[in-house]
Design a protein around this motif. Structure first.
Motif, PDB file in Angstrom:
ATOM      1  N   GLU A  82       0.823  -1.206   0.000  1.00  0.00           N
ATOM      2  CA  GLU A  82       0.000   0.000   0.000  1.00  0.00           C
ATOM      3  C   GLU A  82       0.855   1.254   0.000  1.00  0.00           C
ATOM      4  O   GLU A  82       0.546   2.239  -0.669  1.00  0.00           O
ATOM      5  CB  GLU A  82      -0.932   0.004   1.215  1.00  0.00           C
ATOM      6  CG  GLU A  82      -1.849   1.221   1.256  1.00  0.00           C
ATOM      7  CD  GLU A  82      -2.714   1.243   2.489  1.00  0.00           C
ATOM      8  OE1 GLU A  82      -3.434   2.244   2.671  1.00  0.00           O
ATOM      9  OE2 GLU A  82      -2.668   0.273   3.281  1.00  0.00           O
ATOM     10  N   ILE A  83       1.955   1.229   0.737  1.00  0.00           N
ATOM     11  CA  ILE A  83       2.832   2.393   0.821  1.00  0.00           C
ATOM     12  C   ILE A  83       3.430   2.734  -0.538  1.00  0.00           C
ATOM     13  O   ILE A  83       3.756   3.885  -0.823  1.00  0.00           O
ATOM     14  CB  ILE A  83       3.940   2.143   1.878  1.00  0.00           C
ATOM     15  CG1 ILE A  83       4.685   3.444   2.164  1.00  0.00           C
ATOM     16  CG2 ILE A  83       4.906   1.057   1.409  1.00  0.00           C
ATOM     17  CD1 ILE A  83       5.692   3.317   3.292  1.00  0.00           C
ATOM     18  N   ASP A  84       3.586   1.734  -1.400  1.00  0.00           N
ATOM     19  CA  ASP A  84       4.151   1.972  -2.733  1.00  0.00           C
ATOM     20  C   ASP A  84       3.097   2.422  -3.738  1.00  0.00           C
ATOM     21  O   ASP A  84       3.441   2.905  -4.817  1.00  0.00           O
ATOM     22  CB  ASP A  84       4.832   0.700  -3.252  1.00  0.00           C
ATOM     23  CG  ASP A  84       6.107   0.380  -2.491  1.00  0.00           C
ATOM     24  OD1 ASP A  84       6.650   1.293  -1.849  1.00  0.00           O
ATOM     25  OD2 ASP A  84       6.552  -0.785  -2.541  1.00  0.00           O
ATOM     26  N   ARG A  85       1.821   2.265  -3.402  1.00  0.00           N
ATOM     27  CA  ARG A  85       0.766   2.651  -4.344  1.00  0.00           C
ATOM     28  C   ARG A  85       0.335   4.106  -4.174  1.00  0.00           C
ATOM     29  O   ARG A  85      -0.351   4.645  -5.029  1.00  0.00           O
ATOM     30  CB  ARG A  85      -0.468   1.746  -4.159  1.00  0.00           C
ATOM     31  CG  ARG A  85      -0.252   0.310  -4.595  1.00  0.00           C
ATOM     32  CD  ARG A  85      -1.575  -0.414  -4.725  1.00  0.00           C
ATOM     33  NE  ARG A  85      -2.297  -0.509  -3.476  1.00  0.00           N
ATOM     34  CZ  ARG A  85      -2.184  -1.507  -2.611  1.00  0.00           C
ATOM     35  NH1 ARG A  85      -1.362  -2.501  -2.873  1.00  0.00           N
ATOM     36  NH2 ARG A  85      -2.873  -1.514  -1.488  1.00  0.00           N
ATOM     37  N   ARG A  86       0.743   4.730  -3.086  1.00  0.00           N
ATOM     38  CA  ARG A  86       0.294   6.095  -2.801  1.00  0.00           C
ATOM     39  C   ARG A  86       1.084   7.128  -3.591  1.00  0.00           C
ATOM     40  O   ARG A  86       2.295   6.984  -3.780  1.00  0.00           O
ATOM     41  CB  ARG A  86       0.429   6.394  -1.308  1.00  0.00           C
ATOM     42  CG  ARG A  86      -0.589   5.688  -0.447  1.00  0.00           C
ATOM     43  CD  ARG A  86      -0.290   5.895   1.015  1.00  0.00           C
ATOM     44  NE  ARG A  86      -0.074   7.306   1.306  1.00  0.00           N
ATOM     45  CZ  ARG A  86       0.674   7.735   2.318  1.00  0.00           C
ATOM     46  NH1 ARG A  86       1.284   6.875   3.099  1.00  0.00           N
ATOM     47  NH2 ARG A  86       0.813   9.027   2.536  1.00  0.00           N
ATOM     48  N   LEU A  87       0.378   8.176  -4.035  1.00  0.00           N
ATOM     49  CA  LEU A  87       1.026   9.325  -4.660  1.00  0.00           C
ATOM     50  C   LEU A  87       1.418  10.296  -3.553  1.00  0.00           C
ATOM     51  O   LEU A  87       0.558  10.892  -2.899  1.00  0.00           O
ATOM     52  CB  LEU A  87       0.070  10.008  -5.645  1.00  0.00           C
ATOM     53  CG  LEU A  87      -0.158   9.299  -6.974  1.00  0.00           C
ATOM     54  CD1 LEU A  87      -1.389   9.868  -7.672  1.00  0.00           C
ATOM     55  CD2 LEU A  87       1.061   9.444  -7.870  1.00  0.00           C
ATOM     56  N   ARG A  88       2.715  10.417  -3.323  1.00  0.00           N
ATOM     57  CA  ARG A  88       3.191  11.293  -2.252  1.00  0.00           C
ATOM     58  C   ARG A  88       4.091  12.384  -2.824  1.00  0.00           C
ATOM     59  O   ARG A  88       4.978  12.106  -3.633  1.00  0.00           O
ATOM     60  CB  ARG A  88       3.932  10.481  -1.187  1.00  0.00           C
ATOM     61  CG  ARG A  88       3.011   9.561  -0.396  1.00  0.00           C
ATOM     62  CD  ARG A  88       3.778   8.763   0.618  1.00  0.00           C
ATOM     63  NE  ARG A  88       4.684   7.805  -0.010  1.00  0.00           N
ATOM     64  CZ  ARG A  88       5.592   7.095   0.651  1.00  0.00           C
ATOM     65  NH1 ARG A  88       5.732   7.259   1.950  1.00  0.00           N
ATOM     66  NH2 ARG A  88       6.369   6.231   0.020  1.00  0.00           N
ATOM     67  N   ILE A  89       3.851  13.602  -2.392  1.00  0.00           N
ATOM     68  CA  ILE A  89       4.595  14.756  -2.885  1.00  0.00           C
ATOM     69  C   ILE A  89       5.513  15.246  -1.771  1.00  0.00           C
ATOM     70  O   ILE A  89       5.065  15.486  -0.641  1.00  0.00           O
ATOM     71  CB  ILE A  89       3.629  15.863  -3.343  1.00  0.00           C
ATOM     72  CG1 ILE A  89       2.686  15.301  -4.405  1.00  0.00           C
ATOM     73  CG2 ILE A  89       4.392  17.060  -3.888  1.00  0.00           C
ATOM     74  CD1 ILE A  89       1.496  16.173  -4.690  1.00  0.00           C
ATOM     75  N   VAL A  90       6.801  15.364  -2.080  1.00  0.00           N
ATOM     76  CA  VAL A  90       7.793  15.676  -1.050  1.00  0.00           C
ATOM     77  C   VAL A  90       8.654  16.855  -1.484  1.00  0.00           C
ATOM     78  O   VAL A  90       8.729  17.207  -2.662  1.00  0.00           O
ATOM     79  CB  VAL A  90       8.691  14.458  -0.752  1.00  0.00           C
ATOM     80  CG1 VAL A  90       7.876  13.307  -0.192  1.00  0.00           C
ATOM     81  CG2 VAL A  90       9.451  14.031  -2.004  1.00  0.00           C
ATOM     82  N   ARG A  91       9.295  17.461  -0.489  1.00  0.00           N
ATOM     83  CA  ARG A  91      10.234  18.540  -0.704  1.00  0.00           C
ATOM     84  C   ARG A  91      11.559  18.150  -0.034  1.00  0.00           C
ATOM     85  O   ARG A  91      11.571  17.763   1.133  1.00  0.00           O
ATOM     86  CB  ARG A  91       9.695  19.833  -0.110  1.00  0.00           C
ATOM     87  CG  ARG A  91      10.570  21.044  -0.317  1.00  0.00           C
ATOM     88  CD  ARG A  91      10.054  22.248   0.474  1.00  0.00           C
ATOM     89  NE  ARG A  91       8.721  22.651   0.053  1.00  0.00           N
ATOM     90  CZ  ARG A  91       7.661  22.675   0.848  1.00  0.00           C
ATOM     91  NH1 ARG A  91       7.784  22.283   2.099  1.00  0.00           N
ATOM     92  NH2 ARG A  91       6.492  23.055   0.404  1.00  0.00           N
ATOM     93  N   VAL A  92      12.658  18.222  -0.760  1.00  0.00           N
ATOM     94  CA  VAL A  92      13.974  17.843  -0.249  1.00  0.00           C
ATOM     95  C   VAL A  92      14.952  18.977  -0.539  1.00  0.00           C
ATOM     96  O   VAL A  92      14.885  19.597  -1.603  1.00  0.00           O
ATOM     97  CB  VAL A  92      14.485  16.536  -0.914  1.00  0.00           C
ATOM     98  CG1 VAL A  92      15.804  16.105  -0.297  1.00  0.00           C
ATOM     99  CG2 VAL A  92      13.453  15.428  -0.778  1.00  0.00           C
ATOM    100  N   GLU A  93      15.853  19.239   0.402  1.00  0.00           N
ATOM    101  CA  GLU A  93      16.919  20.215   0.168  1.00  0.00           C
ATOM    102  C   GLU A  93      18.256  19.549   0.489  1.00  0.00           C
ATOM    103  O   GLU A  93      18.470  19.066   1.606  1.00  0.00           O
ATOM    104  CB  GLU A  93      16.727  21.456   1.041  1.00  0.00           C
ATOM    105  CG  GLU A  93      17.776  22.522   0.765  1.00  0.00           C
ATOM    106  CD  GLU A  93      17.492  23.818   1.506  1.00  0.00           C
ATOM    107  OE1 GLU A  93      18.400  24.659   1.592  1.00  0.00           O
ATOM    108  OE2 GLU A  93      16.356  23.987   2.000  1.00  0.00           O
ATOM    109  N   THR A  94      19.134  19.494  -0.494  1.00  0.00           N
ATOM    110  CA  THR A  94      20.426  18.837  -0.294  1.00  0.00           C
ATOM    111  C   THR A  94      21.258  19.631   0.694  1.00  0.00           C
ATOM    112  O   THR A  94      21.215  20.869   0.732  1.00  0.00           O
ATOM    113  CB  THR A  94      21.178  18.710  -1.622  1.00  0.00           C
ATOM    114  OG1 THR A  94      21.414  20.013  -2.153  1.00  0.00           O
ATOM    115  CG2 THR A  94      20.387  17.880  -2.611  1.00  0.00           C
ATOM    116  N   THR A  95      22.028  18.914   1.522  1.00  0.00           N
ATOM    117  CA  THR A  95      22.877  19.577   2.514  1.00  0.00           C
ATOM    118  C   THR A  95      24.207  20.019   1.924  1.00  0.00           C
ATOM    119  O   THR A  95      24.912  20.830   2.518  1.00  0.00           O
ATOM    120  CB  THR A  95      23.135  18.623   3.689  1.00  0.00           C
ATOM    121  OG1 THR A  95      23.681  17.387   3.189  1.00  0.00           O
ATOM    122  CG2 THR A  95      21.850  18.322   4.439  1.00  0.00           C
ATOM    123  N   THR A  96      24.553  19.505   0.763  1.00  0.00           N
ATOM    124  CA  THR A  96      25.842  19.865   0.160  1.00  0.00           C
ATOM    125  C   THR A  96      25.788  21.208  -0.555  1.00  0.00           C
ATOM    126  O   THR A  96      26.692  22.038  -0.409  1.00  0.00           O
ATOM    127  CB  THR A  96      26.265  18.769  -0.840  1.00  0.00           C
ATOM    128  OG1 THR A  96      25.174  18.521  -1.750  1.00  0.00           O
ATOM    129  CG2 THR A  96      26.611  17.488  -0.092  1.00  0.00           C
TER     130      THR A  96
END
Length: 1129
Positions: free
Chosen positions: A1086-1100
């Protein structure tokens, strides 16, 4: 400090089954476990613990920075904007295309500095996009979503000027109010285009605009959306008039200013498209080469509100969506974050910009106003009256026995019920509002009061009814009285047959009985004619033909009932009511036997019965009206506020009403026009606005009529530069309107940001009005004022949500079935169940009084939150609040459960870790053929670990103000999993819950109740033991998930793993949305079927990436479906 080197865990011993137990293989980690056959255990205790950690990881992420300062990233033309402007972090992660358009008016703008760099950026990208065509052949459009006060009007004026210089000297400017034509004229003058004429369409005839008689050959046609759908008496429409004026091949501008007015082209289920929505769609279809600009701060508070934006190319030919309904249905599965993805997609293609004024310095406060004692008594009596009125109406409707009319009465009843109690809620806040205003004035501030309704309609009806006014009109009383007078079930007033206005006396032409015609034959003819007469009598009229048949001269008539013989004449009967003479045999059936002296004929019998019924019903209605007049009800809030704050000389009223009731200092009341001598009615609002801005009046009241386009901020150019205190006495029905109202006092070029005070009474039912607004505010996202968290937040009042609907079903069930409640209601204790039971019984009776519960069943639509909160207003305040608190407790339980299970939609979630790096080369999987913008798949590695040193430092800091006996500290699980104990750090968070930190994943988003913490964990006896366990778990979780080395999902499983690999699909998402959705739908987990929108900021390198989270298990399938190429960074 020396620490014990003994390991915190050891390898698990082999299982030893005992009698009655069986060996099973855990489906997640592959370990063998013992269990009885009846347990049907499929996972081991270690994997059950891993499921808990998975829920903590998946229920969202810690909110980070939501909006950032904005400057045009690729243009440096023009001066800085006069006020700080921000953009959402999501939009900031997307770069617009390279600007290639060369402005014709660039030199003029640089010389005059009339437009800021932000506004010039809009001109460049809008003009650049207008050079392109969509796959369906229509010219591409542009969407300007800048927040209220940024300066969209002046930007549109600059765009009109640019097109004028390019030779396109016709333009259509469509807005919400005719007063805004003055602002359009001002904006054109400000940008240096006084030579471009503005023609208000509502002042022009329906004839040909470019004819010699009218003479509009070029310039700007300014019109409202109401004018766009208008037609003349002979059928000529404004829409066709505009299309003829534009001509075939028209390639000039069409500016849809405040385009949210067309949002209901695709209404909610059961609704119909509005005329405005269809007209906006039609004019775009008829002028395919027109340069369209959609302009609104609230243009798409929901996906369905974008249906008219056909020039954005989001659906149709060569897209992922066949039509708008396909687009809407697919994107809604993405939740709140899908709206922000749409905004990012549009910006990347160069057809959307959305900036908003920073709310830095603005203050927001939700003020809950308790009901005063007299208002509480007034509300209680009103609630009792409406409940009693409902019972009486039910009895009357049963007697009336007319189903269609009954349905109409009940629809009107509940609509009046809602308006009545909304009026009561607003009135209840007037005393608190007056105190707040007086305090603000004493602090050298000025006040703007926002409300929706003025009560003008009720006032006009009352003035027409009463000869003179002794006091202000009570809108609530007038509304209630009108409902009773117009909807009380009554038959039409009976009309006597002998009345002049009744049915005329019917006679039959004299007929000589021929020889051989029997008496019975004549009687049959008479009976036949009597049936015709009765039919005419029942309908209370005769046709002209039939009437003339019975109105010949008296010489040719005689009373038809009489017979020729003297014997028969002696048997004649005379009706004591209508005095008509009839023979017994003439009746059908014939009258037999003796009759009394007061005998009446059949028509008169019916008439007398109707009179009796009518008189009794009229008396019952009169008694109800007397009860209405005996109720103590509040006056019209608007009139009351103006009076208590000093009268019209002190208060600027910017509303839509034409006349008002004012009270002089001597107490006399009069009804007068709003406009003063020399001020035409159409200019009265402009005059009042100027009085406020120059400081002659320090209080302004605005209604819906002034909620768009009017500037009331502390403008540097105005004399009145006091700080504004914006009070919302009555929230608008939608967040788009709320944002428009908030934007009246927060605009560019202001000396200070406003203070916002949102007033709510402490009535549970009033929150229904906040609920509708909150639902929009929560979903506005980047398509509105920049970010839903960049301004006022009403998310705590959003009950019309998926959780609110499910909670309502649970609430109904528990009240009607009287089952156990999740929490103790207000004033009750779980230790005293009898009080709770008493409340449930009374609550059920209260819900019955407002028609929600009937015969131990509840409302036909158990998920209709709006109806529930509307009806709740009609319950007495104490019970109303108790029921509302029960409902809220159900929502809280469902939301908490959704967070635990990882189903809670929090929009775009921030992924946090100590280090975040891009792994390998990003892969470009799609390129837009018009803008050349691309879709890119990033693979990132996240190290989420929380070291012992960091944990100890945090604990030391938190212990400074805590006693040694507090519950904060290091804990370990009471039960072993995979032969080891898991540890965590806990300290107090919010609402008596504890924040949790784990060695492998850092801080868990879900806070843990103390009861759960103490039930599943125990404190370490020493720091040495905690240190050893923490370090061991930290090292073990580097590359191993919590299921152990034999996890069935192998490297794809990252539950409890410190080093995590994630894939984010960023850039243009909509072109590949359908492909991604199809691939995810095939996954088992189920966790793989969900459409999830994320925000990521690289630390480098602090690079922001926003997009769809792609599970590692589906990356290969995605790359097989989409052609890709590596990107050389």
């Amino acid at each position: 400090m020396a620490r014990n080197k003994a390991p915190c865990f050891s390898p698990p011993p082999p299982p030893k089954p005992y009698s009655g137990d069986f060996l099973f293989e855990c489906r997640r980690c592959g370990e063998f476990i013992t269990a009885s056959r009846s347990e049907s255990l499929l996972v081991c205790s270690a994997c059950r613990f891993a499921q808990k950690v998975e829920q903590e990881e998946d229920c969202g992420a810690v909110e980070g920075e939501t909006f950032t300062d904005y400057r045009p990233p690729k243009l440096s033309i023009g001066p800085p904007h006069p006020d700080p402007v921000v953009e959402t972090a999501s939009l900031a992660s997307v770069q617009p295309p390279e600007p290639t358009y060369d402005l014709q008016i660039r030199d003029d703008l640089e010389r005059s500095k009339a437009l800021s760099c932000l506004q010039i950026e809009t001109l460049v990208y809008a003009s650049q996009k207008h050079l392109q065509h969509l796959p369906d052949g229509t010219r591409a459009g542009f969407f300007l979503g800048d927040g209220a006060g940024v300066g969209k009007g002046r930007t549109m004026a600059g765009l009109i000027m640019e097109n004028w210089q390019q030779g396109r000297k016709k333009a259509l400017w469509i807005s919400v109010g005719s007063d805004l034509k003055f602002d359009a004229r001002r904006d054109l003058d400000d940008v240096g285009a006084p030579y471009i004429k503005v023609h208000p369409l509502n002042k022009l005839p329906y004839s040909k605009l470019n004819s010699k008689a009218v003479g509009v050959q070029e310039g700007v046609i300014f019109l409202t959306y109401s004018t766009l759908v208008a037609s003349s008496k002979n059928g000529n429409s404004r829409l066709n008039q505009l299309i003829r004026w534009c001509g075939q091949g028209y390639d000039g501008l069409i500016v849809f200013d405040e385009c949210h007015k067309a949002k209901n082209l695709a209404p909610e289920a059961g609704g119909k498209p509005t005329l405005t929505g269809k007209a906006v769609l039609n004019i775009q279809a008829c002028l395919p080469e027109a340069r369209v600009v959609y302009c609104s701060a609230t243009g798409a508070s929901e996906l369905r509100n974008m249906a008219y934006m056909t020039r954005l190319g989001l659906w149709g030919k060569r897209t992922s969506f066949v039509d708008f309904h396909d687009f809407q249905g697919s994107l809604e599965k993405g939740g709140v974050g899908a709206l922000e993805l749409v905004a990012m997609d549009l910006k990347a293609r160069g057809m959307y910009l959305c900036r908003t004024l920073s709310y830095k310095g603005a203050e927001f406060d939700v003020v809950e106003v308790p009901l005063e004692d007299d208002m509480m008594d007034m509300y209680n009596r009103a609630a009792e009256f409406w409940a009693d009125l409902r019972v009486k109406l039910m009895s009357e409707v049963t007697l009336y026995n007319d189903k269609p009319e009954s349905d109409r009465i009940w629809r009107t009843y509940w609509a009046s019920h809602q308006r009545f109690f909304k009026h009561m809620c607003v009135s209840a806040k007037v005393p608190a509002l007056v105190k707040l205003c007086l305090q603000a004035l004493s602090e050298d501030k000025c006040i703007v009061i926002g409300l929706q309704s003025t009560g003008e309609a009720r006032t006009e009806e009352a003035v027409a009814k009463y000869d003179e006014l002794a006091d202000f009109i009570s809108g609530a009383r007038e509304l209630l009285q009108k409902f009773v007078e117009q909807n009380f079930p009554m038959i039409p007033k009976p009309v006597s047959l002998s009345d002049e206005n009744g049915v005329k006396e019917l006679r039959q032409k004299k007929r000589s009985a021929a020889t051989g015609v029997s008496y019975k034959g004549r009687a049959r003819k008479a009976a036949k004619l009597q049936a015709e007469i009765d039919a005419a009598t029942e309908s209370n009229f005769l046709s002209p033909e039939s009437e003339s048949e019975f109105t010949e001269s008296d010489d040719e008539f005689q009373i038809w009932e009489m017979c020729n013989s003297e014997t028969k004449r002696e048997e004649l009967l005379q009706c004591s009511c209508c005095k008509q003479i009839k023979h017994p045999a003439c009746f059908v059936p014939p009258e037999e036997g003796a009759v009394s002296a007061d005998w009446t004929c059949v028509p008169c019998n019916k008439y007398l019965r109707d009179v009796d019924w009518y008189n009794k019903a009229a008396e019952r209605m009169s008694q109800i009206l007397r009860d209405v007049h005996s109720l103590d009800l509040p006056n019209n809030p608007l009139d009351e506020i103006i009076y208590k704050l000093g009268g019209p000389d002190k208060v600027a009223e910017i509303t839509g009403r034409h006349r008002r009731v004012i009270k002089a200092s001597d107490g006399n009341v009069k009804y007068e026009p709003r406009n003063r001598k020399g001020v035409p009615m159409e200019m009265v609002n402009m005059n009042e606005k100027q009085s406020f801005m120059d400081g002659s009046k320090l209080i302004a009241i605005i209604s819906e009529a002034a909620s768009a386009g009017v500037s009331l901020q502390a403008d540097r150019r105005a004399s009145n530069q006091r700080r504004r205190v914006h009070v919302t006495l009555e929230l608008p029905w939608g967040a788009d309107r709320a944002i428009q109202q908030f934007g009246r006092t927060h605009r560019s070029n202001q000396t200070s940001a406003p203070e916002y005070r949102l007033l709510f009474s402490n009535l549970g039912g009033e929150r229904r009005f906040a609920s509708t607004v909150a639902k929009r505010l929560e979903s506005l996202g980047a398509l509105t004022q920049g970010d839903r968290r960049a301004g006022p937040s009403l998310s705590a009042y959003n009950y019309d949500s998926v959780y609110g609907k499910r909670a309502l079903e649970n609430f109904y069930h528990k009240i009607v079935k009287q089952s156990s409640l999740p929490v103790a209601p207000l004033g009750c204790s779980l230790q005293k169940p009898e009080r709770i039971q008493d409340l449930v019984v009374k609550g059920k009776a209260a819900l019955e009084s407002v028609g929600i519960v009937k015969d131990n069943t509840y409302d036909r639509d158990i998920h209709d939150v709006r109806r529930f909160l509307n009806r709740l207003l009609g319950i007495q305040p104490e019970m109303q609040n108790s029921l509302f608190e029960l409902y809220l407790s159900e929502i809280d339980l469902l939301v908490e459960q959704a967070r635990v299970e990882g189903h809670f939609d929090s929009g775009i979630a921030n992924m946090k870790a100590n280090t975040i790096r891009i792994k390998g080369q990003p892969k470009k999987v799609h390129i837009d053929h018009l803008s050349k913008a691309s879709t890119v798949l990033f693979t990132l590695t996240l190290d989420r670990g929380f070291t012992w040193e960091a944990a100890l430092t945090l604990l030391t800091e938190k212990r400074k103000d805590k006693s040694p006996a507090s519950s904060i500290g290091f804990y370990k699980t009471k039960r072993e999993s995979l032969g080891r104990r898991n540890c965590l750090l806990a300290f107090e968070g919010s609402s008596r819950k504890y924040r949790i930190f784990r060695p492998a994943i850092g801080e868990a988003v879900r806070e843990m109740p103390l009861a759960e913490l103490e039930a599943k964990y125990e404190k370490f006896s020493s720091l040495e033991d905690a240190h050893a366990c923490w370090d061991d778990e930290y090292m073990l979780s580097f590359k191993q998930c919590l299921h152990g080395p034999r996890c069935k999902h192998g490297d794809y499983c990252t539950i409890g793993r410190r080093l995590q690999e994630v894939n984010v699909l960023s850039g243009l998402i909509l072109p590949v949305w359908a492909t991604v959705q199809k691939i995810l739908a095939k996954q088992n987990r189920e966790i793989d079927r969900r459409l999830r929108i994320v925000r990521v900021e690289t630390t480098t390198d602090s690079r922001r990436i926003v997009g769809l989270l792609i599970p590692s298990a589906v990356v290969n399938s995605l790359l097989e479906e989409l052609p890709f190429q590596d990107i050389d960074e």
